[in-house]
Enzyme design. Structure first.
Site, PDB file in Angstrom:
ATOM      1  N   GLY A 100       0.834  -1.245   0.206  1.00 15.39           N
ATOM      2  CA  GLY A 100       0.007   0.042   0.091  1.00 15.39           C
ATOM      3  C   GLY A 100       0.942   1.011  -0.060  1.00 15.39           C
ATOM      4  N   HIS A 131      -9.031   7.738 -10.240  1.00 13.52           N
ATOM      5  CA  HIS A 131      -8.194   7.127  -9.313  1.00 13.52           C
ATOM      6  C   HIS A 131      -8.782   7.028  -8.032  1.00 13.52           C
ATOM      7  CE1 HIS A 131      -4.310   5.386  -7.959  1.00 13.52           C
ATOM      8  NE2 HIS A 131      -4.795   5.962  -6.828  1.00 13.52           N
ATOM      9  N   GLU A 147      19.468   0.497   0.997  1.00 13.53           N
ATOM     10  CA  GLU A 147      19.010   0.163   2.277  1.00 13.53           C
ATOM     11  C   GLU A 147      17.346  -0.075   2.378  1.00 13.53           C
ATOM     12  OE1 GLU A 147      20.594   2.772   1.983  1.00 13.53           O
ATOM     13  OE2 GLU A 147      22.580   2.532   3.049  1.00 13.53           O
ATOM     14  N   ASP A 153      33.872  11.380  11.928  1.00 16.48           N
ATOM     15  CA  ASP A 153      33.049  11.321  10.473  1.00 16.48           C
ATOM     16  C   ASP A 153      32.098  12.442  10.406  1.00 16.48           C
ATOM     17  OD1 ASP A 153      34.410   9.456   9.143  1.00 16.48           O
ATOM     18  OD2 ASP A 153      33.465   7.671   9.879  1.00 16.48           O
ATOM     19  N   GLN A 184      27.012  10.525   9.674  1.00 12.33           N
ATOM     20  CA  GLN A 184      27.305   9.122  10.151  1.00 12.33           C
ATOM     21  C   GLN A 184      26.644   8.875  11.285  1.00 12.33           C
ATOM     22  OE1 GLN A 184      29.009   7.679   7.048  1.00 12.33           O
ATOM     23  NE2 GLN A 184      28.574   9.625   6.383  1.00 12.33           N
TER      24      GLN A 184
END
Lengths: 624, 624
Positions: B119, B257, B363, B420, B424
Site C-alpha cells: 500500500g 483513481h 537500504e 566522521d 554518519q
C-alpha cells in the site's frame, strides 16, 4: 593558455592536491584518502580546466556553477581543491576533522563552499536536480550543476529517482560525474569496472553519457567540453579510475577504504608523487554576470474567508493558504509526490503552474530537490501523505545539516483516514520531525489556523513540518486570530477545571466534544489546542497543569515521540500526572469514528479517562 | 483443457472478477476499482492459466508460488481473485474495507493469502527479492515469486534497487509484471504508454523483458509460458493496459483513481460486462511436492568468552554473537548494506557465507528483502549504520503490518563516533524504532550483554532493533548474567542514593564514571543499565524513582522519542523530577570525548546535573 600548457598545469595541480589529501588525512588519523585520490583528475580538470565558472570570493553569487560532492567521504579532495584555488591555507587544511573546524569529516555548510551537507550516500544528485530546476525554470540563470558521484552509491534507489526526474525535466544544466574506482567499503561494487553497465543504465533513462579514462587530463577535458554543447538532456560522465591512484602500494587494493596512511607510509607516498609546487594556485573561470529572473506574483491577494458553519479539511486550507500567501512570499515553490489532489497542493499548482513541480512517486528525490531549491534561495513547500515522509527521512535528517529552509507538509495523518488502512496512515510523522534539531512541528485543527500556520512556516527560516488531516473539521477561529510558532490556544477554561486536555488536529475536536459531554454533568475541562508541537508552549502547559492538577493528551499518532511524550518531558519537573491517549492497537481499515474509538482517542475515551482520574483523585481527597 | 477452452474460461473468469471488483468497491464506497480493472487479465491468466502453482488450502505450503501485489491499492482485484479461486464468498467480499474484516483497504496479513502488507508503493519487488533469494539459495525450492507492479510506482527508487539486486543474484525465479495503465493518481505517469521506455530501462539492468497487450489472454499466456524457460535472469513482463478496462465510461479517464462508482453507475457498468457466471470457479495448478533443504549448521558451538579487562566494541560482539548462536537458530540469515566490516556482520559472513547476502548500499531493498525472507520463515539479521536505517523507515514501518520477524541492527550510534561527523551519526534511531507497534529496542553497553541480547532477539518473534556502538567499551558482566527483554540492570545501589542515573550504551560508562567521581565526595548514585528501551522495565524505574527521588537520563541521541522521553512518560504518574541529558547542540566532527562533553552527555555533565539538583533539593529541605 594553450591546451598543452593547461594540461601540464592541471597535472601539477593534481600532484599538489594529492599531497594535501595525503598530508591532512594522515594528520587527522581518519578519513578517506583513497576515495579522494581516485577523483583528483576528474575534479581538478573541472575546476581548473576552464570548465567550472565560479566567483571564488562570492560563493553565494547566483550565477556561479555549483559543485556537489555526493560522495561526501571524498571531503579531503573537496577541501584540497579549494586550497588549490587559494581559499584555504595548508594550515587551515590541517584542522581537517578537528573539533570546531569547518572542515568536517564529511562536508557540511560550516564550510562556505559546501553546497549541501553530504555523507549519507545517494543524496547529491537529487540536490543537484533542485539546483538545476532552479537555474532552468525559476531563476533562469546560465549556471551548471556538477555532482561528483561514487560508483558504490549508484546502488541507492534515490540516484535513479534523480536520474529519471532530471531526464523528465530535460535538465541539460545538470552533469553527474561517476568516479568508477571499482571498490566500495568492504570490497568490489556490484558492477566493478564494467563501465558499459553504467552507461547502458543511465542512458536508458534518457541521459547523454560519456565514458573515458578518469585519470587522463586530455580525455576528461574533452568530455567536459562536449558536455557544454548538449541540449535538453542531462549528462553523465563516467570515468574509469583507480582507488588510491598515485600511491602504488594502496592503488586498487581492497582494505583501504576509510583508512589513512601512517606517518611512515605517508612519507613513502609523498615520495612517489614527485615534485610538489606548494606555491601553485589554480584559476577558476569567472561566471557570467547575470542575476536571477525577477518574480512578480500576479495573482490576486485574497483574504482568509471560511464561513463559520462549514467544515473544511485542513489539507484543503493548506492549498488555499499557499495561493493566498504566495504574493507575499514569491520565493515559494510547490512540490508534490503525485498526490496533489489529496494534499491539495494542486490548488497552488493551478494558480501558479510555473512555481510548481510534479515530483511523481519518488519521495527521496523530492526531499533532495527541495534541499537544492532551498540552497538556491527558494522556499519549497513539499507535500505528500504524512506516512510517506518516512520514505525520505534520511534526506530530511541530512537537510538539517545543510541549514535548509524547507516546509514539509504531510496530509492524511492518523487512523482517522479510515478505510484505506494502516499503509496510508501517518502515525510516526510527529516523532520523526520532532527529532530534527531546531525543527518546527505544526498541527492545525481548522482551516483558519492552517492558513495562519502556513504563513508562519513561510516566514520562519528553517525546517518546518505541517501535519494536515484528511477529514473536514469545523472552523474554530476567526480570521484575526494569531498563531505564533511556539504558542498554543486555551479554548475552554474555568475555575472549576478538573483536568486539562491537550490535543491537536482531529483529536482537538474530540476533546471539545468530551468537554460538552462532561460539562453537562458539571465536570469542567481545560482544553488546549497544541497547534505548535515543537517548539512547545511549556509555560502554558505548566500553568494549566498547576491550575487543573492533571493533563490528558490525545493524539492520532503512536505513543513514541508523539504529543504525549513531548508534554510529559516538558512537565518532567512537575508533580502532575499526565495521561496519554494515543494509537496503541494495531491499526486497520474502518470508519474514522470507529477507529478513533477502537484506538481509545475519541471523545468517549477522553470522558472515560477524566472520570476515572477524578474518581481516584476524589478518593485520595485531592481537589478534583 | 486445450488452449482455446482455457482462453474462454479465463475470459469468463475475468468477467466474474470485474463484477466482484465493481460490486465490492461500490458497496464500500471507497477503494480503487479502475486500478484493479486494468490488471484483471494479467492476474487471471497467471492464477488460472496453469502458470501459478499453489496449494489453495495451504497458503503456507513451502513450495507454493508467491504472488505479491506491490500495487496494493488493487486489493479489490486481489480479493476477487481468491473469490474466483473459491476461497472467499461474495458475502465475504462484501465486508471489504469494513472494520474487523480481513479484507482491508490495502492488503494486510490479516488475509491469509497476503504475502506481505503493501500500500506504500514501490515495496513489493524488494519483498519478492527476499522470497526469490530464499527459493534459489536457501530453501532450494522450485517456487516462483510474482510481483504485480503499478506503472506509477516505477518512479520509486526502491524499485530500481530491487531490479539491480535481482539481476545481481540472477533470480530467474522472480517475475515482475508491470500494469502500464498510463494513469497515476492525479494524471499521467512520467512515461505514459511508452512501453519501450520501461523495457529499455529494466533490460539495461540485466532483466529479460517481454512487452505485450495486457488485455489479450493469448498474448499474456504466451508471455508467462516464455518466462518458464528463462534462466539466470529475472523477468519483467510489461503489459499495456487500460485503467478502468471493461467499463466504457471510466476507461482511460483521468479523475477516476481511488474513486468508486455510485450505485447507478455500478448498475450501468455491470450491464457492460455481459453475462456473469457466479458459480464459475477457477482452478489453480498444484505445486511441486518439495520441502525446503534442511540446514545443519556445522560450525563449532562457541561460548561467550571476553576477558574482563579487555574492552570490546558492542558492534564486534554482535558479529561474534551471530556466529555463536547460529547453530541454535539455523533460520538466521545475515544481510548487510556494504558496511559489514564496520557493523561486523562480516564475522558471520566469514563463518557462514551461504547464510549471508551482501545487499550493497541500498537500504530500502535490504529491508524489503528481509521482509521477504521473514515471511518465508527465516530470521533475518540486517545491519547497517544506525543513521542509515532512516533510509528504509517506510519499509520498516510497513514490516510491522506484515507481522515480520526481523532483527535490525544499527551500528555507529550517536555523536561518539567522532570525526566522521553528523551524516554518519545515528541520532534518531531510537525514536524511529520505538514507534514500531510492539517492536523491541535493545541497546547493549558491553560485549557480554550484546551477545545475550542478540540471542534474545533471535528468540523473540517480531521486530527487534539492536543499537551498537563504534567505540570499544569495558566488559561489565560475567558470562552467566541474564538479559531478558523488558528488563534492566541496577549496577550501583545504596541506601544513600540521591538520584538514579539511567543510561545505556556508551553513556552507561559515563554514568559509572560519574558515580566514581561523586562517590569520592560522598554523593551516591543509583546507576541503571537500560539495555531494553522498549519494552521498558517500568517497575524498576518507578522503584528507583521512589527510592532516590530523582532520575537523570543520559543518552547519545536526540531528545525526541529517546530514552529521556520514554522514561518520562513511563513515570508520568510519579511526582519525581526527570532530568534528560541528550544531544541538543548541532553535532559536528571531533574526538568522541570532546563531543560527549560538548553535548552535555559526559560524566562531567552528569556530575554537574546531580550536584545542581542536590543543592536545590537541600535548599528546599528535601532529603538529598
Amino acid at each position: 593558455m594553450n591546451d598543452q600548457e593547461r594540461t601540464r598545469k592541471i597535472e601539477k595541480l593534481a600532484r599538489l592536491i594529492r599531497y594535501y589529501i595525503l598530508v591532512i588525512t594522515t594528520k587527522a588519523g581518519s578519513g578517506h584518502p583513497t576515495s579522494s585520490l581516485s577523483a583528483v583528475e576528474l575534479m581538478t580538470c573541472l575546476l581548473f580546466g576552464d570548465i567550472f565558472r565560479f566567483a571564488v570570493d562570492r560563493p553565494e553569487y547566483p550565477s556561479n556553477d555549483r559543485l556537489i560532492f555526493s560522495k561526501g567521504h571524498a571531503s579531503p579532495l573537496f577541501y584540497a581543491l579549494w586550497a588549490a584555488a587559494g581559499k584555504l591555507s595548508e594550515e587551515d587544511l590541517l584542522t581537517f576533522r578537528k573539533f570546531g573546524s569547518p572542515l568536517e569529516g564529511h562536508p557540511t555548510v560550516s564550510f562556505p563552499y559546501t553546497e549541501a551537507a553530504t555523507g549519507s550516500l545517494g543524496q547529491g544528485l537529487a540536490i543537484g536536480v533542485g539546483m538545476a530546476l532552479n537555474a532552468k525554470y525559476l531563476d533562469v540563470l546560465p549556471y551548471r550543476t556538477y555532482v561528483l558521484l561514487g560508483d558504490s552509491e549508484m546502488a541507492e534507489g534515490s540516484q535513479w529517482e534523480a536520474i529519471q526526474m532530471a531526464a523528465h525535466y530535460k535538465l541539460d544544466n545538470l552533469i553527474g560525474i561517476i568516479d568508477v574506482n571499482r571498490l566500495g567499503q568492504r570490497g568490489e561494487t556490484m558492477e566493478g569496472w564494467d563501465l558499459p553497465a553504467y552507461e547502458k543504465r543511465v542512458s536508458s533513462f534518457g541521459w547523454k553519457t560519456l565514458v573515458f579514462d578518469g585519470h587522463s587530463v586530455t580525455d576528461i577535458l574533452a568530455a567536459y567540453r562536449q558536455v557544454l554543447g548538449v541540449r535538453d538532456q542531462p549528462v553523465m560522465l563516467i570515468g574509469k579510475t583507480i582507488k588510491g591512484k598515485g600511491v602504488s602500494f594502496i592503488e586498487n587494493k581492497n582494505g583501504w577504504h576509510g583508512k589513512t596512511l601512517n606517518q611512515e607510509e605517508c612519507v613513502r607516498a609523498l615520495g612517489e608523487l614527485g615534485e610538489i609546487d606548494k606555491s601553485l594556485r589554480g584559476e577558476i573561470s569567472r561566471p557570467e554576470q547575470k542575476m536571477p529572473k525577477a518574480t512578480s506574483p500576479s495573482g490576486p491577494v485574497t483574504q482568509i474567508d471560511y464561513p463559520a458553519d462549514r467544515p473544511v479539511a485542513t489539507r484543503k486550507a493548506y492549498g488555499n493558504a499557499l495561493v493566498r500567501i504566495y504574493p507575499q512570499f514569491p520565493a515559494i515553490v510547490g512540490l508534490d509526490g503525485e498526490v496533489g489532489n489529496s494534499t491539495y497542493a494542486e490548488i497552488f499548482k493551478e494558480a501558479y503552474p510555473d512555481r510548481f513541480f510534479e515530483m511523481y512517486i519518488a519521495e527521496q528525490n523530492m526531499a533532495g530537490t527541495a534541499m537544492g531549491l532551498s540552497r538556491r534561495g527558494k522556499i519549497p513547500f513539499v507535500s505528500t501523505f504524512a506516512a510517506f515522509w518516512t520514505r525520505a527521512f534520511d534526506q530530511i535528517r541530512m537537510a538539517r545539516y545543510s541549514a535548509a529552509n524547507i516546509k514539509f507538509v504531510g496530509s492524511h495523518a492518523g487512523v482517522s483516514i479510515g478505510e484505506d488502512g494502516p499503509s496510508q496512515m501517518g502515525l510516526e510523522d510527529i516523532a520523526l520531525f520532532r527529532t530534527i534539531l531546531n525543527g518546527v512541528v505544526l498541527y492545525p485543527s481548522d482551516a483558519v489556523s492552517t492558513e495562519k500556520l502556513v504563513e508562519e512556516a513561510a516566514r520562519h527560516e528553517g525546517i518546518v513540518y505541517i501535519r494536515t488531516t484528511r477529514k473536514e473539521t469545523p472552523i474554530l477561529y476567526g480570521p484575526e486570530e494569531r498563531f505564533p510558532i511556539g504558542g498554543c490556544k486555551v479554548l475552554r477554561k474555568s475555575e472549576k477545571d478538573v483536568a486539562t486536555v491537550v490535543a491537536a488536529g482531529l483529536t482537538l475536536h474530540e476533546a471539545l466534544a468530551a468537554y460538552d459531554i462532561l460539562s453537562h454533568e458539571g465536570i469542567f475541562l481545560r482544553v488546549i489546542d497544541l497547534y505548535s508541537i515543537k517548539p512547545l508552549d511549556e509555560e502554558a502547559l505548566r500553568e494549566a497543569a498547576k491550575a487543573t492538577g492533571a493533563i490528558v493528551t490525545v493524539e492520532d499518532h503512536y505513543a513514541a515521540g508523539g504529543i504525549g511524550e513531548a508534554v510529559c518531558s516538558a512537565l518532567a519537573a512537575e508533580a502532575v500526572p499526565v495521561f496519554s491517549l494515543c494509537v496503541g492497537e494495531m491499526p486497520k481499515s474502518g470508519k474514522p469514528q470507529e477507529l478513533l474509538d477502537y484506538e481509545g482517542i475519541s471523545r468517549t475515551a477522553i470522558v472515560k479517562t477524566v472520570k476515572e482520574y477524578t474518581a481516584i483523585a476524589q478518593k485520595r481527597g485531592k481537589p478534583a
